[in-house]
Write a protein that holds these residues in place. Structure first.
Motif, short mmCIF file in Angstrom:
data_model
loop_
_atom_site.label_atom_id
_atom_site.label_comp_id
_atom_site.label_asym_id
_atom_site.label_seq_id
_atom_site.Cartn_x
_atom_site.Cartn_y
_atom_site.Cartn_z
N ASP A 124 60.45 30.45 22.66
CA ASP A 124 61.43 31.53 22.82
C ASP A 124 61.01 32.48 23.94
O ASP A 124 61.06 33.71 23.81
CB ASP A 124 61.58 32.31 21.51
CG ASP A 124 62.84 33.18 21.50
OD1 ASP A 124 63.80 32.84 22.23
OD2 ASP A 124 62.86 34.21 20.79
N MET A 125 60.59 31.88 25.06
CA MET A 125 60.17 32.66 26.21
C MET A 125 61.25 32.58 27.30
O MET A 125 61.77 31.51 27.60
CB MET A 125 58.84 32.14 26.76
CG MET A 125 57.71 32.26 25.75
SD MET A 125 56.07 32.21 26.51
CE MET A 125 56.03 33.81 27.34
N LYS A 126 61.56 33.73 27.86
CA LYS A 126 62.62 33.80 28.87
C LYS A 126 62.19 33.10 30.16
O LYS A 126 61.07 33.28 30.63
CB LYS A 126 62.93 35.26 29.19
CG LYS A 126 63.51 36.06 28.04
CD LYS A 126 63.76 37.50 28.47
CE LYS A 126 64.30 38.33 27.32
NZ LYS A 126 64.51 39.74 27.72
N TYR A 127 63.11 32.33 30.71
CA TYR A 127 62.86 31.77 32.04
C TYR A 127 64.18 31.69 32.80
O TYR A 127 65.24 31.47 32.22
CB TYR A 127 62.17 30.41 31.97
CG TYR A 127 63.00 29.26 31.44
CD1 TYR A 127 63.67 28.40 32.31
CD2 TYR A 127 63.10 29.02 30.07
CE1 TYR A 127 64.41 27.33 31.83
CE2 TYR A 127 63.84 27.96 29.59
CZ TYR A 127 64.49 27.12 30.47
OH TYR A 127 65.23 26.06 29.99
N HIS A 128 64.08 31.90 34.10
CA HIS A 128 65.24 31.88 34.98
C HIS A 128 65.03 30.79 36.02
O HIS A 128 63.99 30.76 36.68
CB HIS A 128 65.42 33.23 35.66
CG HIS A 128 65.59 34.38 34.71
ND1 HIS A 128 66.83 34.86 34.34
CD2 HIS A 128 64.67 35.12 34.04
CE1 HIS A 128 66.66 35.86 33.49
NE2 HIS A 128 65.37 36.04 33.29
N ILE A 129 65.99 29.91 36.16
CA ILE A 129 65.89 28.83 37.14
C ILE A 129 66.43 29.32 38.48
O ILE A 129 67.58 29.75 38.57
CB ILE A 129 66.66 27.58 36.67
CG1 ILE A 129 66.05 27.05 35.36
CG2 ILE A 129 66.63 26.50 37.74
CD1 ILE A 129 66.79 25.87 34.77
N ILE A 130 65.58 29.26 39.49
CA ILE A 130 65.96 29.72 40.83
C ILE A 130 65.54 28.66 41.85
O ILE A 130 64.37 28.30 41.93
CB ILE A 130 65.30 31.07 41.17
CG1 ILE A 130 65.87 32.18 40.28
CG2 ILE A 130 65.49 31.41 42.65
CD1 ILE A 130 65.25 33.54 40.51
N GLY A 131 66.50 28.17 42.59
CA GLY A 131 66.22 27.14 43.59
C GLY A 131 66.75 27.53 44.95
O GLY A 131 67.00 28.70 45.23
N GLY A 132 66.91 26.53 45.80
CA GLY A 132 67.43 26.77 47.14
C GLY A 132 66.33 26.82 48.19
O GLY A 132 65.18 26.44 47.94
N SER A 133 66.70 27.31 49.36
CA SER A 133 65.74 27.43 50.46
C SER A 133 64.71 28.50 50.13
O SER A 133 64.87 29.27 49.17
CB SER A 133 66.47 27.79 51.75
OG SER A 133 67.02 29.10 51.65
N LEU A 134 63.67 28.59 50.94
CA LEU A 134 62.66 29.62 50.72
C LEU A 134 63.28 31.01 50.78
O LEU A 134 62.95 31.89 49.96
CB LEU A 134 61.54 29.49 51.77
CG LEU A 134 60.70 28.22 51.70
CD1 LEU A 134 59.73 28.16 52.87
CD2 LEU A 134 59.95 28.13 50.37
#
Length: 225
Positions: A180-190
């Protein structure tokens, strides 16, 4: 805030963490890489040649490195990965063997035969996982997860088994859900990653993204990956 930047290997964690450290003036914590630990744990061997006891030694060593650096930085840092990744790096080998490069031929839902050694290794990793999970729950406030969207680096030091890499990525996200730990998926270029992370954390950049990337690339070149 104690931030973990996670993702499977070859997802760009190290370079992204270096950029974010520069861009947002966040102290960065890390641990020695498996390649750096290898000469002490298994002198004269490659990662493909280590035994299960030697791999366990390397996993624990890297976890200890992380704990030391996290403790030194206290309540404000961005971490290049977390101890869950060491546990997963070992655990997924139960499916794909101690040397995942030898099971590249497997198809989805196929696994290697579970030998007596692998069964014992599985039990050890299960128990270590309990320790690592407790540590991560107590040591991080937020995770930023980089998706498995980059080409696999064939550098001779990391498994080139795409199924192994994908399974590692899925187990990591499943474990975040379990804890139950929060995580945010962030992708793309640098640039896209840096801007999205700055917006998520609500931290104003202290220098340009171009300068941050340039400095990070120079630092990255000095690392033993």
């Amino acid at each position: 805030m104690r931030i973990g930047l996670t993702g499977t290997y070859s997802s760009g964690k190290t370079l992204t963490s270096l950029i974010i450290s520069e861009y947002l003036n966040l102290p960065r914590t890390e641990a020695r890489t498996m390649r750096e630990i290898l000469p002490f744990a298994a002198p004269g061997k490659t990662l493909e040649e280590v035994t299960s006891p030697q791999l366990i030694q390397m996993i624990i060593t890297r976890h200890m490195d992380r704990v030391i650096h996290e403790y030194k930085l206290k309540d404000r840092f961005i971490s290049d990965g977390c101890s869950l990744q060491e546990w997963i790096y070992g655990s997924v080998r139960v499916k794909y063997g101690m040397n995942p490069n030898q099971s590249i031929h497997l198809k989805d839902n196929e696994t290697v035969s579970k030998t007596t050694e692998l069964a014992y290794f599985e039990n050890i990793m299960s128990e270590l996982g309990k320790v690592f999970k407790r540590h991560v729950q107590d040591s991080f406030d937020l995770f930023i997860h980089l998706p498995n969207e980059l080409s696999l680096a064939k550098d001779g030091h990391r498994p080139v088994n795409e199924l192994f890499r994908s399974a590692s990525d899925e187990l990591l996200k499943d474990t975040f859900d379990e804890l139950d730990m929060k995580y945010h998926i962030i992708g793309g270029s640098l640039e896209e990653r840096a801007d999205a992370i700055a917006e998520l954390l609500k931290i104003k950049p202290v220098k340009s993204i171009q300068e941050s990337i340039e400095v990070a690339n120079q630092k990255y070149k000095t690392l033993i990956m």
